[in-house]
Design an enzyme around this catalytic site. Structure first.
Site, PDB file in Angstrom:
ATOM      1  N   GLU A 229       0.894  -1.173   0.000  1.00  0.00           N
ATOM      2  CA  GLU A 229       0.000   0.000   0.000  1.00  0.00           C
ATOM      3  C   GLU A 229       0.923   1.211   0.000  1.00  0.00           C
ATOM      4  O   GLU A 229       1.459   1.594   1.042  1.00  0.00           O
ATOM      5  CB  GLU A 229      -0.897  -0.017   1.248  1.00  0.00           C
ATOM      6  CG  GLU A 229      -1.867  -1.187   1.318  1.00  0.00           C
ATOM      7  CD  GLU A 229      -3.123  -0.971   0.476  1.00  0.00           C
ATOM      8  OE1 GLU A 229      -3.374   0.162   0.031  1.00  0.00           O
ATOM      9  OE2 GLU A 229      -3.858  -1.951   0.241  1.00  0.00           O
ATOM     10  N   CYS A 263      -1.788   9.554   2.336  1.00  0.00           N
ATOM     11  CA  CYS A 263      -1.351   8.913   1.088  1.00  0.00           C
ATOM     12  C   CYS A 263      -2.237   9.288  -0.084  1.00  0.00           C
ATOM     13  O   CYS A 263      -1.794   9.297  -1.230  1.00  0.00           O
ATOM     14  CB  CYS A 263      -1.337   7.402   1.270  1.00  0.00           C
ATOM     15  SG  CYS A 263      -2.915   6.757   1.853  1.00  0.00           S
TER      16      CYS A 263
HETATM   17  P1  NAD Z   1       8.269   4.746   4.859  1.00  0.00           P
HETATM   18  O1  NAD Z   1       8.235   3.915   3.631  1.00  0.00           O
HETATM   19  O2  NAD Z   1       9.459   5.606   5.094  1.00  0.00           O
HETATM   20  O3  NAD Z   1       8.169   3.815   6.176  1.00  0.00           O
HETATM   21  C1  NAD Z   1       7.144   2.844   6.312  1.00  0.00           C
HETATM   22  C2  NAD Z   1       7.633   1.730   7.230  1.00  0.00           C
HETATM   23  O4  NAD Z   1       8.768   1.101   6.639  1.00  0.00           O
HETATM   24  C3  NAD Z   1       8.069   2.201   8.619  1.00  0.00           C
HETATM   25  O5  NAD Z   1       7.598   1.282   9.574  1.00  0.00           O
HETATM   26  C4  NAD Z   1       9.588   2.185   8.549  1.00  0.00           C
HETATM   27  O6  NAD Z   1      10.210   1.912   9.771  1.00  0.00           O
HETATM   28  C5  NAD Z   1       9.865   1.078   7.547  1.00  0.00           C
HETATM   29  N1  NAD Z   1      11.102   1.297   6.789  1.00  0.00           N
HETATM   30  C6  NAD Z   1      11.659   2.490   6.452  1.00  0.00           C
HETATM   31  N2  NAD Z   1      12.777   2.296   5.741  1.00  0.00           N
HETATM   32  C7  NAD Z   1      12.931   0.959   5.613  1.00  0.00           C
HETATM   33  C8  NAD Z   1      13.903   0.134   4.973  1.00  0.00           C
HETATM   34  N3  NAD Z   1      14.959   0.652   4.335  1.00  0.00           N
HETATM   35  N4  NAD Z   1      13.748  -1.213   5.029  1.00  0.00           N
HETATM   36  C9  NAD Z   1      12.687  -1.749   5.660  1.00  0.00           C
HETATM   37  N5  NAD Z   1      11.736  -1.014   6.298  1.00  0.00           N
HETATM   38  C10 NAD Z   1      11.852   0.318   6.274  1.00  0.00           C
HETATM   39  O7  NAD Z   1       6.918   5.581   4.851  1.00  0.00           O
HETATM   40  P2  NAD Z   1       6.432   6.687   5.866  1.00  0.00           P
HETATM   41  O8  NAD Z   1       7.281   7.903   5.734  1.00  0.00           O
HETATM   42  O9  NAD Z   1       6.253   6.102   7.206  1.00  0.00           O
HETATM   43  O10 NAD Z   1       4.966   6.987   5.278  1.00  0.00           O
HETATM   44  C11 NAD Z   1       4.760   7.835   4.191  1.00  0.00           C
HETATM   45  C12 NAD Z   1       4.560   7.072   2.899  1.00  0.00           C
HETATM   46  O11 NAD Z   1       3.591   6.056   3.062  1.00  0.00           O
HETATM   47  C13 NAD Z   1       4.015   7.977   1.794  1.00  0.00           C
HETATM   48  O12 NAD Z   1       4.610   7.646   0.580  1.00  0.00           O
HETATM   49  C14 NAD Z   1       2.532   7.631   1.773  1.00  0.00           C
HETATM   50  O13 NAD Z   1       1.890   7.931   0.559  1.00  0.00           O
HETATM   51  C15 NAD Z   1       2.571   6.173   2.060  1.00  0.00           C
HETATM   52  N6  NAD Z   1       1.297   5.725   2.620  1.00  0.00           N
HETATM   53  C16 NAD Z   1       0.517   4.884   1.913  1.00  0.00           C
HETATM   54  C17 NAD Z   1      -0.707   4.488   2.410  1.00  0.00           C
HETATM   55  C18 NAD Z   1      -1.623   3.557   1.666  1.00  0.00           C
HETATM   56  O14 NAD Z   1      -2.576   3.071   2.271  1.00  0.00           O
HETATM   57  N7  NAD Z   1      -1.392   3.291   0.400  1.00  0.00           N
HETATM   58  C19 NAD Z   1      -1.121   4.958   3.649  1.00  0.00           C
HETATM   59  C20 NAD Z   1      -0.292   5.812   4.344  1.00  0.00           C
HETATM   60  C21 NAD Z   1       0.927   6.185   3.831  1.00  0.00           C
END
Ligand code: NAD
Length: 485
Positions: A229, A263
């Site tokens: 997602e 998002c």
């Molecule tokens: P992110 O991808 O930075 O982090 C998400 C999760 O991944 C966190 O738990 C983080 O600890 C983990 N993570 C970060 N880097 C990682 C790595 N290198 N390896 C493994 N895990 C890792 O996202 P964010 O900043 O927390 O959220 C914002 C993003 O999420 C935006 O792009 C937004 O559009 C998207 N989002 C999507 C939805 C949806 O339902 N489609 C909902 C909310 C947010």
């Protein structure tokens, strides 16, 4: 209770190795327990979901507090965007899990006469749910509801950027579940990577497209199925036939709720050039109606903050870069570095090469672009990665259908922004860069289930076509071929 896990999570001196060992231990326990859950009944699953729902409602005060401490999220928005969606998802699962679990009969095809076929929904097994910070409770517990409905065990990895919410969920889940069924691991990239090294049966990841690629790469090592997602730049097209007041009201709410950190928040806004000035004025008026004067919005408790200084710096940079490249700030622009505060900010005349035109904004900046021919807006949308949502405002159905039929996105809102997320009978998910797979309701149940094909032979004649291939069997095969060709 997940005491050992909690100890490791809380132990400031707990090394990465200790956590990895703990992950392996809990994962092995969940693998064993997942086999027992295969035969769990609908009533057992529903009972767990009911307890989860009650826990969320009972701990509402704690949820308000954690969300406020993490990013000053107003209570009303916590109710509407954290608690309510979980309660709705839980209610749906409580009502329908029994029906969703039932095998679905499939009609035999001509070649399959004499057989009986059905789809059987088996739990995937041990699932990993990695969640982001922007709706920290909702985006962790909603998928958990689906995972439980489908009969799985789950390990949760909430975001480290909203630590109060993450700790609260760990406490709540620790009270509700034994670690063999639901466990929570706290941490950032390293923790995620230790978890991703395990051969999960399914990974449900919510986050950015960049990290989504890392998750999918890690999943490929075990051929683990994934639901991703993700995010992207959800575009908005405002046709000149739109009811401007209504359109702008919904857009402003969608854009600035949660401080734009959504998002599916409207990102690039394409407005028909004939109504651009009226649109800008209406956005300003709508902001005043919702938040009072933009100049005083810093003290308005209904306006939350950017989650942390890193993200504040990223968004402020997008604003500075757009300005340096000639963009006009027609409203807002006020900021306070110490408070991670940025006022709702409207930009016009934005250079196509500006970074705000490429990167998901995820903050309170609204670039307003104009078009004279809707096909130009469509072409610009199509020149970018496929977004998670697309919004079109207007009364002219030809324009609306033209936009929908000539673009691609995870979901679409017509004269509404973000509300499709709350429709339990619609799938919620992206396409390509904005995601893979779906969440919510029965779609979420199926995401966490393996749809297993089951065929039973009753009196089929397929054995007549087995070797030895005598002249008679050859004839039979030829007749069959003729029938189908
Ligand atoms: P992110 O991808 O930075 O982090 C998400 C999760 O991944 C966190 O738990 C983080 O600890 C983990 N993570 C970060 N880097 C990682 C790595 N290198 N390896 C493994 N895990 C890792 O996202 P964010 O900043 O927390 O959220 C914002 C993003 O999420 C935006 O792009 C937004 O559009 C998207 N989002 C999507 C939805 C949806 O339902 N489609 C909902 C909310 C947010």
């Amino acid at each position: 209770m997940s005491t050992a896990v909690q100890d490791i999570n809380r132990d400031a001196a707990g090394s990465a190795e200790a956590q990895r060992a703990e992950i392996e231990r809990v994962f092995a326990k969940q693998q064993a327990y997942a086999l027992r859950l295969r035969t769990s009944t609908a009533a057992e699953r529903v009972a767990k979901i009911k307890r989860l729902k009650e826990m969320v409602l009972d701990r509402a005060e704690d949820i308000y507090k954690a969300c406020y401490e993490d990013f000053r999220k107003p209570e009303a928005e916590v109710d509407m965007t954290e608690i309510l969606p979980i309660v709705m998802e839980a209610n749906d699962a409580i009502r329908h899990t029994k029906k969703w679990m039932k095998d679905k009969r499939v009609r035999p095809t001509m070649a399959m006469l004499g057989t009986q076929a059905r789809l059987h929904y088996e739990p995937r097994g041990v699932c990993l749910i990695i969640s982001p910070w922007n709706y920290p409770i909702n985006l962790t517990l909603m998928p958990l509801v689906s995972a439980i409905a489908a009969g799985n065990t789950a390990i949760l990895k909430p975001s480290e950027m909203t630590p109060h919410c993450a700790r609260l969920m760990e406490d709540m889940m620790g009270e509700l579940f034994d670690e063999q069924e639901v466990a929570t691991f706290q941490g950032a990239v390293e923790t995620s990577q230790s978890l991703l090294a395990q051969p999960f049966d399914h990974i449900f990841f919510t986050g950015s497209p960049a990290v989504g690629k890392i998750v999918m790469g890690a999943a490929s090592k075990h051929l683990t199925s994934v639901t991703l997602e993700l995010g992207g730049k959800s575009p908005v097209v405002v046709d000149k036939s739109a009811n401007l007041k209504k359109a702008v009201g919904s857009l402003v709410w969608g854009k600035f709720a949660n401080n734009g950190q959504t998002c599916i928040a409207p990102d690039l806004t394409y407005v028909h050039e004939d109504i651009k000035d009226a649109f800008v004025e209406e956005v300003k008026a709508s902001l005043e109606r919702m938040y009072g004067s933009i100049d005083g919005i810093e003290n308005n408790p209904d306006y939350c903050r950017i989650v942390n200084n890193k993200h504040y710096g990223r968004i402020k940079h997008l604003l500075d870069d757009a300005r340096e490249r000639g963009a006009n700030v027609v409203a807002g622009g006020l900021h306070d570095d110490a408070q991670d505060f940025l006022a709702p900010t409207l930009l016009t005349d934005v250079d196509r090469e500006a970074e705000i035109m490429q990167e998901e904004i995820f903050g309170p900046l609204m670039p307003i672009l104009t078009y004279s021919d809707v096909d130009d807006a469509i072409a610009d949308i199509n020149s970018r990665p496929k977004p998670l949502a697309l919004y079109v405002y207007g009364k002219d159905d030809r324009v609306i259908e033209r936009v929908i039929n000539n673009t691609s996105s995870g979901g679409v809102g017509i004269n509404t922004a973000m509300m499709h997320y709350l429709h339990g009978n619609l799938p919620f998910g992206g396409v390509n860069n904005s995601g893979i797979g779906n969440a919510h309701g029965e779609f979420g149940f199926k995401t966490f289930s393996h749809e297993r094909a089951v065929l039973r032979d009753r009196f089929s004649s397929s054995f007549l076509m087995q070797p030895p291939y005598t002249p008679f069997t050859r004839k039979l095969i030829q007749w069959t071929m003729k029938y189908f060709v």
